[in-house]
Design a protein around this motif. Structure first.
Motif, PDB file in Angstrom:
ATOM      1  N   UNK A  30       0.860  -1.175   0.000  1.00 31.09           N
ATOM      2  CA  UNK A  30       0.000   0.000   0.000  1.00 31.09           C
ATOM      3  C   UNK A  30       0.898   1.226   0.000  1.00 31.09           C
ATOM      4  N   UNK A  31       0.699   2.096  -0.978  1.00 31.41           N
ATOM      5  CA  UNK A  31       1.499   3.314  -1.103  1.00 31.41           C
ATOM      6  C   UNK A  31       0.633   4.539  -0.840  1.00 31.41           C
ATOM      7  N   UNK A  32       1.242   5.547  -0.247  1.00 33.99           N
ATOM      8  CA  UNK A  32       0.642   6.876  -0.128  1.00 33.99           C
ATOM      9  C   UNK A  32       1.567   7.824  -0.867  1.00 33.99           C
ATOM     10  N   UNK A  33       0.984   8.717  -1.644  1.00 39.49           N
ATOM     11  CA  UNK A  33       1.810   9.712  -2.330  1.00 39.49           C
ATOM     12  C   UNK A  33       0.996  10.934  -2.702  1.00 39.49           C
ATOM     13  N   UNK A  34       1.694  12.036  -2.838  1.00 31.89           N
ATOM     14  CA  UNK A  34       1.113  13.259  -3.379  1.00 31.89           C
ATOM     15  C   UNK A  34       2.047  13.837  -4.444  1.00 31.89           C
ATOM     16  N   UNK A  35       2.997  13.025  -4.876  1.00 32.13           N
ATOM     17  CA  UNK A  35       3.984  13.440  -5.876  1.00 32.13           C
ATOM     18  C   UNK A  35       4.091  12.372  -6.968  1.00 32.13           C
ATOM     19  N   UNK A  36       4.462  12.774  -8.189  1.00 32.73           N
ATOM     20  CA  UNK A  36       4.637  11.780  -9.250  1.00 32.73           C
ATOM     21  C   UNK A  36       5.777  10.822  -8.929  1.00 32.73           C
ATOM     22  N   UNK A  37       5.715   9.654  -9.521  1.00 30.84           N
ATOM     23  CA  UNK A  37       6.815   8.701  -9.378  1.00 30.84           C
ATOM     24  C   UNK A  37       7.886   9.092 -10.389  1.00 30.84           C
ATOM     25  N   UNK A  38       8.260   8.233 -11.269  1.00 25.61           N
ATOM     26  CA  UNK A  38       9.208   8.534 -12.348  1.00 25.61           C
ATOM     27  C   UNK A  38       8.901   7.573 -13.477  1.00 25.61           C
ATOM     28  N   UNK A  39       9.302   7.939 -14.675  1.00 26.09           N
ATOM     29  CA  UNK A  39       9.151   7.007 -15.788  1.00 26.09           C
ATOM     30  C   UNK A  39       9.958   5.758 -15.457  1.00 26.09           C
ATOM     31  N   UNK A  46       2.762  -5.773 -13.320  1.00 29.63           N
ATOM     32  CA  UNK A  46       2.361  -4.949 -12.172  1.00 29.63           C
ATOM     33  C   UNK A  46       0.869  -4.676 -12.241  1.00 29.63           C
ATOM     34  N   UNK A  47       0.203  -4.829 -11.103  1.00 32.36           N
ATOM     35  CA  UNK A  47      -1.197  -4.466 -10.971  1.00 32.36           C
ATOM     36  C   UNK A  47      -1.248  -3.255 -10.042  1.00 32.36           C
ATOM     37  N   UNK A  48      -1.873  -2.176 -10.492  1.00 30.51           N
ATOM     38  CA  UNK A  48      -1.879  -0.883  -9.828  1.00 30.51           C
ATOM     39  C   UNK A  48      -3.338  -0.524  -9.571  1.00 30.51           C
ATOM     40  N   UNK A  49      -3.740  -0.495  -8.313  1.00 27.79           N
ATOM     41  CA  UNK A  49      -5.141  -0.273  -7.956  1.00 27.79           C
ATOM     42  C   UNK A  49      -5.262   1.026  -7.160  1.00 27.79           C
ATOM     43  N   UNK A  50      -6.012   1.986  -7.683  1.00 27.22           N
ATOM     44  CA  UNK A  50      -6.234   3.238  -6.962  1.00 27.22           C
ATOM     45  C   UNK A  50      -7.326   2.993  -5.923  1.00 27.22           C
ATOM     46  N   UNK A  51      -6.971   3.132  -4.662  1.00 29.52           N
ATOM     47  CA  UNK A  51      -7.916   2.924  -3.568  1.00 29.52           C
ATOM     48  C   UNK A  51      -8.560   4.219  -3.115  1.00 29.52           C
ATOM     49  N   UNK A  95      -2.582   3.820  -3.102  1.00 30.45           N
ATOM     50  CA  UNK A  95      -2.515   2.891  -4.217  1.00 30.45           C
ATOM     51  C   UNK A  95      -2.020   1.535  -3.729  1.00 30.45           C
ATOM     52  N   UNK A  96      -2.687   0.479  -4.169  1.00 26.38           N
ATOM     53  CA  UNK A  96      -2.220  -0.872  -3.891  1.00 26.38           C
ATOM     54  C   UNK A  96      -1.466  -1.356  -5.120  1.00 26.38           C
ATOM     55  N   UNK A  97      -0.217  -1.743  -4.927  1.00 31.56           N
ATOM     56  CA  UNK A  97       0.610  -2.253  -6.028  1.00 31.56           C
ATOM     57  C   UNK A  97       0.934  -3.715  -5.750  1.00 31.56           C
ATOM     58  N   UNK A  98       0.610  -4.550  -6.715  1.00 37.36           N
ATOM     59  CA  UNK A  98       0.887  -5.983  -6.623  1.00 37.36           C
ATOM     60  C   UNK A  98       1.842  -6.323  -7.764  1.00 37.36           C
ATOM     61  N   UNK A  99       3.009  -6.866  -7.389  1.00 31.95           N
ATOM     62  CA  UNK A  99       4.034  -7.153  -8.383  1.00 31.95           C
ATOM     63  C   UNK A  99       5.003  -8.199  -7.836  1.00 31.95           C
TER      64      UNK A  99
END
Length: 104
Positions: A30-39, A46-51, A95-99
């Motif tokens: 489970x990720x928390x962010x208010x900033x972009x990641x990077x290319x 990767x499965x990316x789920x916006x919670x 965001x929940x990231x499954x990888x």
């Protein structure tokens, strides 16, 4: 056994994470962010789920043309290995990231 209320999770820095589970070589974080990641390009799927929140998912097609898809809470983005992408939250997001465990 573990219960997690995603909407209450915060981190001290952008893309801070809480490990939720790891099994059969796969991790769920489970990720928390208010900033972009990077290319980046993951070395596995990767499965990316916006919670919670909104995320503009930028991705490049086979011709390296950039596209943007707006994701809202409940939306899911699947990136196969080799898919170049960048997650850009619109405000705070969870965001929940499954990888694959240890994926870059």
């Amino acid at each position: 056994m573990q219960f997690t209320r995603a909407r209450d999770f915060t981190a001290s820095r952008a893309w801070g994470a809480r490990d939720i589970a790891s099994f059969d070589g796969v991790s769920a974080r489970l990720h928390w962010t208010d900033q972009p990641y990077r290319w980046h390009i993951n070395d596995g799927d990767e499965l990316f789920v916006v919670l919670d929140g909104r995320v503009a998912m930028h991705y490049r097609d086979a011709e390296r043309r950039e596209h943007i898809q707006q994701l809202e809470a409940g939306d899911i983005f699947y990136a196969s290995a080799g898919c170049e992408h960048l997650a850009h939250p619109q405000g705070a997001a969870r965001i929940l990231v499954i990888e694959r465990a240890g994926s870059a």
